[in-house]
Design an enzyme around this catalytic site. Structure first.
Site, short mmCIF file in Angstrom:
data_model
loop_
_atom_site.label_atom_id
_atom_site.label_comp_id
_atom_site.label_asym_id
_atom_site.label_seq_id
_atom_site.Cartn_x
_atom_site.Cartn_y
_atom_site.Cartn_z
CE LYS A 111 -11.47 31.77 62.62
NZ LYS A 111 -12.28 30.83 63.37
CE LYS A 195 -6.19 26.68 59.79
NZ LYS A 195 -6.71 26.43 61.08
CE LYS A 198 -14.45 21.59 59.85
NZ LYS A 198 -14.80 21.96 61.22
P1 AMP Z 1 -11.80 22.69 63.29
O1 AMP Z 1 -12.38 22.28 62.00
O2 AMP Z 1 -11.16 24.02 63.22
O3 AMP Z 1 -12.71 22.51 64.44
O4 AMP Z 1 -10.59 21.69 63.52
C1 AMP Z 1 -10.76 20.37 63.98
C2 AMP Z 1 -9.42 19.72 64.22
O5 AMP Z 1 -8.71 19.58 62.98
C3 AMP Z 1 -8.49 20.53 65.12
O6 AMP Z 1 -7.79 19.62 65.95
C4 AMP Z 1 -7.55 21.21 64.18
O7 AMP Z 1 -6.31 21.47 64.77
C5 AMP Z 1 -7.41 20.17 63.07
N1 AMP Z 1 -7.10 20.79 61.78
C6 AMP Z 1 -7.80 21.77 61.15
N2 AMP Z 1 -7.23 22.10 59.96
C7 AMP Z 1 -6.12 21.29 59.85
C8 AMP Z 1 -5.12 21.13 58.84
N3 AMP Z 1 -5.13 21.84 57.71
N4 AMP Z 1 -4.14 20.20 59.05
C9 AMP Z 1 -4.13 19.46 60.18
N5 AMP Z 1 -5.05 19.57 61.17
C10 AMP Z 1 -6.04 20.46 61.01
#
Ligand code: AMP
Ligand code: TRP
Length: 332
Positions: A111, A195, A198
């Site tokens: 980041k 990966k 969002k």
């Molecule tokens: P966040 O949106 O960053 O708060 O992520 C929420 C949860 O989703 C966390 O446990 C992340 O590790 C998981 N996560 C986010 N992106 C991915 C992805 N591409 N594949 C699997 N898990 C993900």
């Protein structure tokens, strides 16, 4: 019963990576664990957010928790900023952490890449300490998350052990991460080497849990594959089709080997068409439940009760920590 804690940032709609890596586990764990699930709005503001959108996304994520099957009669669901102990413990842990270990976090490195120190927000640097506070405040045993959070969980463990050793006393429970074999890292549909996220610009790089059937179809049919048309799992040489196989496997419950056999000699067209169906079958019920829950008064009640219960647990752990550090005056 073992305690589970996890959180999701209200920075946009959840995609199938969030669902398969994290939320699916949230639901599975709640029958035989004491589960606490948080909407981490304080993490969201580490990067600027539009205030109106942030407010709305907080309720979206809470409603999505319920829509995927988190049951408020079994699990606590709450909003991070409604429990002040998170920021309080975060400060104490900040004073127990080192610049060097935070600089080593790959998410921070990503980041802040290409930026001068003078323009790197301090919040993205200390972000993992706040996350450690989230986890340690609840004497958490297990943290279900996607693979991208491994290093952050490791930091939470290190901080817990460091403080316990310093006072030669168990102040914090040392947590463990829980990562799935399949689904822990869902890749982007247009670039299977990064990966699914969002925030990626191309909306066809992800499938959101609230996407229409038509959008889901388009995203899958467009997904990057390779030119040899063999449905085989080989992350190194065939990252696109391997990612789609993982998604298919977790949504359908069929193993990768079974799918490889099923699609032997049939090319990508058939495979993708069926994947569209399997994905829509899995997601559309979530979408319709979401619409209903998001409008309901019930959602607000769940969050009120969640904050109250979370506060009660967090206050105790915070007091224990203040006592160990000798902060303030002795309270009863
Ligand atoms: P966040 O949106 O960053 O708060 O992520 C929420 C949860 O989703 C966390 O446990 C992340 O590790 C998981 N996560 C986010 N992106 C991915 C992805 N591409 N594949 C699997 N898990 C993900
Ligand atoms: N950092 C996590 C993410 O981006 C979200 C998060 C914040 C979290 N606090 C947490 C996850 C505590 C698990 C436990 O995905």
């Amino acid at each position: 019963m073992k305690r589970v804690f996890s959180g999701v940032q209200p920075t946009g709609n959840l995609h199938i990576g969030n669902y398969l890596g994290a939320l699916k586990q949230f639901v599975e764990l709640q029958d035989d664990h004491e589960c606490i699930y948080c909407v981490v709005d304080m993490h969201a503001i580490t990067l600027p957010q539009d205030p109106k959108e942030l407010r709305s996304h907080i309720l979206d994520i809470a409603a999505l928790y319920l829509a995927v099957g988190v049951d408020p009669s079994k699990s606590i669901i709450f909003v991070q900023s409604e429990v002040p102990a998170h920021t309080e413990l975060s400060w104490i842990l900040t004073c127990s952490s080192y610049m060097g270990e935070l600089q080593r976090m790959t998410q921070f490195k990503d980041k802040s890449k290409g930026r001068e120190n003078s323009s790197i927000p301090t919040g993205i640097f200390t972000y993992p300490v706040l996350m450690a506070a989230d986890i340690l405040l609840y004497d958490t045993d297990i943290v279900p998350v996607g693979n991208d959070q491994k290093q952050h969980i490791e930091l939470a463990r290190d901080l817990a052990i460091r403080v316990n050793n310093r006072f030669d006393k168990k102040i914090f429970q040392v947590p463990e991460g829980r990562f799935l074999k399949e689904g822990a890292r869902i890749m982007s549909l247009d670039d299977p080497t990064s990966k699914m996220s969002k925030s990626a610009e191309n909306e066809f790089s992800r499938i959101s849990l609230l996407d229409t059937d038509a959008k889901i179809k388009k995203a899958i049919m467009r997904a990057t594959t390779d030119s040899d048309a063999m449905v085989k799992f080989d992350v190194e040489n065939k990252p696109g089709i391997s990612n789609l196989l993982s998604i298919y496997s977790v949504f359908s419950g069929k193993s990768i080997e079974t799918l490889e056999k099923e699609y032997e000699g049939r090319g990508y067209g058939d495979f993708k068409k069926d994947l569209v169906e399997v994905t829509i079958d899995a997601i559309s019920p979530i979408r319709s439940r979401f619409e209903e829950i998001r409008q309901s008064e019930e959602l607000l009640k769940v969050l009120d009760e969640g904050a109250e219960k979370a506060n009660a647990i967090a206050e105790k752990v915070l007091k224990r920590t203040y006592d160990a550090f000798g902060m303030g005056r002795k309270r009863k």
